[in-house]
Each structure stands twice: as C-alpha cells, then as structure tokens.
Design a protein around this motif. Structure first.
Motif, PDB file in Angstrom:
ATOM      1  N   ARG A  32       0.747  -1.183   0.191  1.00 28.93           N
ATOM      2  CA  ARG A  32      -0.010  -0.010   0.018  1.00 28.93           C
ATOM      3  C   ARG A  32       0.898   1.264  -0.173  1.00 28.93           C
ATOM      4  N   ASP A  33       1.984   1.359   1.029  1.00 23.93           N
ATOM      5  CA  ASP A  33       2.886   2.308   0.922  1.00 23.93           C
ATOM      6  C   ASP A  33       3.465   2.782  -0.504  1.00 23.93           C
ATOM      7  N   TRP A  36       1.031   4.252  -2.849  1.00 26.69           N
ATOM      8  CA  TRP A  36       0.603   5.622  -2.238  1.00 26.69           C
ATOM      9  C   TRP A  36       2.080   6.636  -2.670  1.00 26.69           C
ATOM     10  N   ASN A  56      -0.541  12.122  -1.271  1.00 28.63           N
ATOM     11  CA  ASN A  56       0.597  11.400  -1.880  1.00 28.63           C
ATOM     12  C   ASN A  56       1.868  12.444  -2.256  1.00 28.63           C
ATOM     13  N   TYR A 131     -11.929   9.772   0.073  1.00 24.09           N
ATOM     14  CA  TYR A 131     -10.766   9.299  -0.507  1.00 24.09           C
ATOM     15  C   TYR A 131     -10.837   9.901  -1.981  1.00 24.09           C
TER      16      TYR A 131
END
Length: 166
Positions: A32-33, A36, A56, A131
């Motif tokens: 996920r990171d 992102w 981000n 989001y």
C-alpha cells in the motif's frame, strides 16, 4: 505480548507469551505504501472539515506546494474562482454519501497558474472523510483545445475556399 505468572505467594515463577504472525499484514502495508508513494496521480484523504489530511507525493509534484502548505489551508482556497460553485456542489453530493466520478476543476499551483484535475471521490460518511483519486488532465485539455482551434481554422478555410470558388 509477555506477562509473568505468579504463584499464591505472589512470586513470579514463569513468563507467558502470546505472539501473532504479522508478516502478511506488514507485506500488505508495504505494498500500500509503495502504491501511495509512487503513484503518478495525486491521491488524498480529505475530511468533511474542508482540509486535505493525507496527500501522496504527486500533489507536490503537480502543484509545487509543500504538503504542509496544502494541509494548512482549506482545499477550496486552491480551487479556481470560476470552479468554486461546481466544486461546492460536488462536495454536497459527497456529504450525502454519493460517489463522485469524473468531476473536473482547476487547482492553483504555487506559481499562480492552474492545472485541470479530474476527480473520482469516494466518501466514508461515518468517518467524515473522503478518498480522492485524481488525474491531472491539463495537457489533455490543452491538446483538445488545439484540435478544436485547428478544426475551426479548417472550417474557415473551406468556407473561404468555397466563397472564392463561387
């Protein structure tokens, strides 16, 4: 987690431990990171309070503002004045829990110019947040305008040619 076990007299006689394998969870967080931090498109988590909470790196790459600058002021301050009514209307839809797809507006860059953004936004009403997945369509808009201008010039040329022929 570790904790001692005590006998009836209160003396510790053993240590008990419980462990949980979090390997998969850590791998999912790393993935996920990575997404992102490396997305070429801006991604954000914004609050119903009118502020951008998480951004981000693509935001700073596209607009030139630091993350701190973008988070310190209400997001509406970055919107082109002509786009504010439509942007607020889209915000009302999000407050009602509606998903917004393909909404376009302009955001001000740190040097005072504007970039066109196309938004897909998912509200999470119970968390009072949303989001946002954004595409910078500035170049696409510029190319469409050039094509439209060329088509106009072609039509004028055909008309002038027809008139000259007559």
């Amino acid at each position: 987690m570790k904790f001692p076990l005590f006998d009836r007299d209160g003396a510790a006689y053993a240590i008990c431990g419980i462990s949980t394998d979090i390997t998969e969870r850590l791998a999912a967080l790393e993935e996920r990171d990575y997404l992102w931090n490396n997305s070429p498109d801006p991604v954000c988590i914004a609050g119903f309070d009118g502020y951008l909470h998480q951004l981000n790196p693509a935001w700073t790459q596209r607009l030139g503002w630091t993350t701190e600058e973008l988070q310190s002021r209400p997001w509406i301050e970055f919107v082109h004045p002509e786009d504010i009514p439509a942007t607020l209307a889209a915000g009302e839809r999000l407050l009602r829990g509606e998903v917004v797809y393909g909404f376009e507006n302009r955001y001000r860059t740190s040097d005072g110019r504007y970039r066109w953004f196309s938004w897909n936004v998912i509200p999470i009403v119970e968390q009072r947040s949303m989001y946002g997945f954004i595409r910078d369509i500035t170049e696409e808009k510029r190319l469409r305008d050039q094509i439209r201008q060329a088509q106009k010039m072609e039509a004028v040329g055909q008309l002038a040619g027809g008139v000259a022929h007559d």
